[in-house]
Design an enzyme around this catalytic site. Structure first.
Site, PDB file in Angstrom:
ATOM      1  N   ARG A  60       0.862  -1.171   0.000  1.00  0.00           N
ATOM      2  CA  ARG A  60       0.000   0.000   0.000  1.00  0.00           C
ATOM      3  C   ARG A  60       0.904   1.228   0.000  1.00  0.00           C
ATOM      4  O   ARG A  60       2.047   1.171   0.474  1.00  0.00           O
ATOM      5  CB  ARG A  60      -0.910   0.014   1.232  1.00  0.00           C
ATOM      6  CG  ARG A  60      -1.860  -1.171   1.296  1.00  0.00           C
ATOM      7  CD  ARG A  60      -2.651  -1.178   2.595  1.00  0.00           C
ATOM      8  NE  ARG A  60      -3.603  -2.287   2.629  1.00  0.00           N
ATOM      9  CZ  ARG A  60      -3.310  -3.521   3.014  1.00  0.00           C
ATOM     10  NH1 ARG A  60      -2.062  -3.806   3.416  1.00  0.00           N
ATOM     11  NH2 ARG A  60      -4.214  -4.470   3.009  1.00  0.00           N
ATOM     12  N   LYS A 111      -1.765  -2.134   7.739  1.00  0.00           N
ATOM     13  CA  LYS A 111      -3.215  -2.221   7.934  1.00  0.00           C
ATOM     14  C   LYS A 111      -3.626  -3.571   8.487  1.00  0.00           C
ATOM     15  O   LYS A 111      -4.572  -3.681   9.271  1.00  0.00           O
ATOM     16  CB  LYS A 111      -3.914  -1.956   6.606  1.00  0.00           C
ATOM     17  CG  LYS A 111      -5.429  -1.963   6.667  1.00  0.00           C
ATOM     18  CD  LYS A 111      -6.025  -1.637   5.325  1.00  0.00           C
ATOM     19  CE  LYS A 111      -7.555  -1.644   5.382  1.00  0.00           C
ATOM     20  NZ  LYS A 111      -8.148  -1.333   4.062  1.00  0.00           N
ATOM     21  N   HIS A 129      -2.659   2.906  -5.585  1.00  0.00           N
ATOM     22  CA  HIS A 129      -3.127   1.522  -5.472  1.00  0.00           C
ATOM     23  C   HIS A 129      -2.895   0.730  -6.759  1.00  0.00           C
ATOM     24  O   HIS A 129      -2.909  -0.506  -6.740  1.00  0.00           O
ATOM     25  CB  HIS A 129      -4.614   1.506  -5.124  1.00  0.00           C
ATOM     26  CG  HIS A 129      -5.163   0.139  -4.864  1.00  0.00           C
ATOM     27  ND1 HIS A 129      -4.845  -0.592  -3.735  1.00  0.00           N
ATOM     28  CD2 HIS A 129      -5.987  -0.653  -5.599  1.00  0.00           C
ATOM     29  CE1 HIS A 129      -5.455  -1.764  -3.791  1.00  0.00           C
ATOM     30  NE2 HIS A 129      -6.163  -1.832  -4.897  1.00  0.00           N
ATOM     31  N   ARG A 176      -0.062  -1.959  -6.398  1.00  0.00           N
ATOM     32  CA  ARG A 176      -0.475  -3.176  -5.682  1.00  0.00           C
ATOM     33  C   ARG A 176      -1.399  -4.018  -6.566  1.00  0.00           C
ATOM     34  O   ARG A 176      -1.226  -5.231  -6.681  1.00  0.00           O
ATOM     35  CB  ARG A 176      -1.176  -2.754  -4.398  1.00  0.00           C
ATOM     36  CG  ARG A 176      -1.730  -3.860  -3.515  1.00  0.00           C
ATOM     37  CD  ARG A 176      -2.232  -3.227  -2.213  1.00  0.00           C
ATOM     38  NE  ARG A 176      -3.039  -4.119  -1.397  1.00  0.00           N
ATOM     39  CZ  ARG A 176      -2.555  -4.999  -0.537  1.00  0.00           C
ATOM     40  NH1 ARG A 176      -1.248  -5.137  -0.423  1.00  0.00           N
ATOM     41  NH2 ARG A 176      -3.352  -5.751   0.194  1.00  0.00           N
ATOM     42  N   HIS A 216      -2.966  -9.971   1.807  1.00  0.00           N
ATOM     43  CA  HIS A 216      -4.420 -10.069   1.917  1.00  0.00           C
ATOM     44  C   HIS A 216      -4.792 -11.204   2.861  1.00  0.00           C
ATOM     45  O   HIS A 216      -4.216 -12.290   2.817  1.00  0.00           O
ATOM     46  CB  HIS A 216      -5.052 -10.340   0.543  1.00  0.00           C
ATOM     47  CG  HIS A 216      -5.316  -9.099  -0.237  1.00  0.00           C
ATOM     48  ND1 HIS A 216      -4.459  -8.639  -1.213  1.00  0.00           N
ATOM     49  CD2 HIS A 216      -6.338  -8.212  -0.191  1.00  0.00           C
ATOM     50  CE1 HIS A 216      -4.947  -7.528  -1.733  1.00  0.00           C
ATOM     51  NE2 HIS A 216      -6.078  -7.240  -1.136  1.00  0.00           N
ATOM     52  N   TYR A 273      -9.217  -9.580  -7.793  1.00  0.00           N
ATOM     53  CA  TYR A 273      -8.141  -9.292  -8.737  1.00  0.00           C
ATOM     54  C   TYR A 273      -7.951 -10.459  -9.711  1.00  0.00           C
ATOM     55  O   TYR A 273      -7.698 -10.259 -10.891  1.00  0.00           O
ATOM     56  CB  TYR A 273      -6.829  -9.052  -7.978  1.00  0.00           C
ATOM     57  CG  TYR A 273      -6.853  -7.831  -7.096  1.00  0.00           C
ATOM     58  CD1 TYR A 273      -6.525  -6.578  -7.600  1.00  0.00           C
ATOM     59  CD2 TYR A 273      -7.191  -7.933  -5.753  1.00  0.00           C
ATOM     60  CE1 TYR A 273      -6.535  -5.455  -6.794  1.00  0.00           C
ATOM     61  CE2 TYR A 273      -7.212  -6.814  -4.934  1.00  0.00           C
ATOM     62  CZ  TYR A 273      -6.880  -5.574  -5.457  1.00  0.00           C
ATOM     63  OH  TYR A 273      -6.906  -4.470  -4.653  1.00  0.00           O
TER      64      TYR A 273
END
Length: 324
Positions: free
Chosen positions: A165, A192, A273, A276, A299, A308
């Protein structure tokens, strides 16, 4: 056989309540600390807007009332807000309800109202385009060998290969980078998905294409900028002086857009973004397993990561391909 008598819990006396108040306040602080800084900022904004709305309509924000919350959210929809923004607003309001000691669970009225909004407005998200490998190559080719060019090449290639990120890219210090024969290991002190700040290691391998190699690009930038400690990525003045303070995460988005425009692309459809997303899309198109992609991207939700993958496989695994 004897049994122990149950000892009733004593009812708190006024003096006890006063003694417990510091503990209650500490609980509130811990609840607040459980959220990331960006989330807390957004929630504070949501709550301030709800309070202002209640005052304007002669309503009280507390104690929680399903009708008040539902009407507020409906008003946000009337103003043109997206469903995702309205759902986030509800999360912010609920967070403050609980922080104030109220046992709030989303009432049926609010759930049904949101369900109706999703049907009416849809839930398609405004996602930016992924910077796939070919796009990354075009962007990086626009950078020169001056200090800003070396820095931006390092930012884009490291951000892309690490599936970072933008906030994670600018958070690195020199001390967070460990070079190994295969490339480097970057330690994220704050992420995060690492709210407890235990630290997350991410491996960045050497790339065959030297122009796109994040390891060589980072080393070139640090050497030219004479950075040996502290923030990895910093601003460069017009006179070519490297500042001490780290870049903001907004800078990453700006560099991506600038590079896209310089490469003749539509800068409006790219953001920080995009790096990523570009890694994940490229990896999926090349057949990398989902668990390997998630390990690099960090993730935790397969549902999000598969978004994705589906985008990448729209044509590569299309039943209509080659039929005509």
């Amino acid at each position: 056989m004897t049994s122990k008598a149950l000892v009733p819990t004593p009812k708190p006396r006024p003096g006890n309540i006063a003694k417990l108040e510091p503990l209650v306040e500490r609980v509130r602080e811990l609840v607040d600390d459980a959220k990331a800084d960006n989330t807390k900022t957004a929630y504070a904004s949501d709550w301030a807007r709800f309070e202002a709305w209640c005052e304007a309509h002669g309503l009280e924000p507390l104690p929680p009332a399903a009708e008040t919350v539902a009407t507020h959210l409906a008003d946000l929809a009337q103003e043109g807000m997206k469903v995702s923004t309205i759902e986030r607003a509800l999360s912010g309001i609920a967070f403050h309800f609980r922080k104030q000691g109220h046992d709030w669970e989303t009432p049926k009225l609010v759930r049904e109202m949101l369900k109706g909004l999703r049907r009416k407005l849809g839930v398609k998200r405004d996602k930016k385009e992924p910077a796939e490998d070919t796009i990354l190559r075009a962007m990086v080719a626009t950078f020169g060998v001056d200090l800003p060019g070396l820095r931006n090449r390092a930012i884009l290639t490291l951000g892309w290969t690490g599936a970072f990120r933008r906030s994670e890219v600018v958070a690195f210090d020199v001390e967070d980078i460990q070079y190994v024969p295969e490339g480097l290991i970057a330690v994220m002190r704050k992420s995060k998905t690492d709210q407890e700040r235990e630290g997350v290691e991410r491996a960045i391998p050497l790339a065959e294409n030297k122009a796109l190699c994040p390891v060589r690009s980072l080393q070139a930038w640090l050497k030219a900028a004479e950075i040996t400690r502290g923030p990895l990525f910093r601003a460069v003045t017009a006179q070519g002086h490297v500042r001490e303070a780290r870049l903001s995460d907004r800078s990453v988005a700006d560099f991506v857009k600038q590079a896209a425009e310089a490469a003749g692309l539509d800068a409006a459809i790219f953001s920080g973004h995009s790096l990523r997303a570009g890694f994940m899309t490229t990896a999926a198109k090349q057949g990398r397993p989902l668990h390997e992609i998630m390990q690099q991207s960090g993730h935790q939700s397969e549902r999000v990561a598969r978004g994705y993958i589906r985008h990448a496989n729209l044509f590569t695994r299309n039943a209509a391909k080659g039929l005509l």
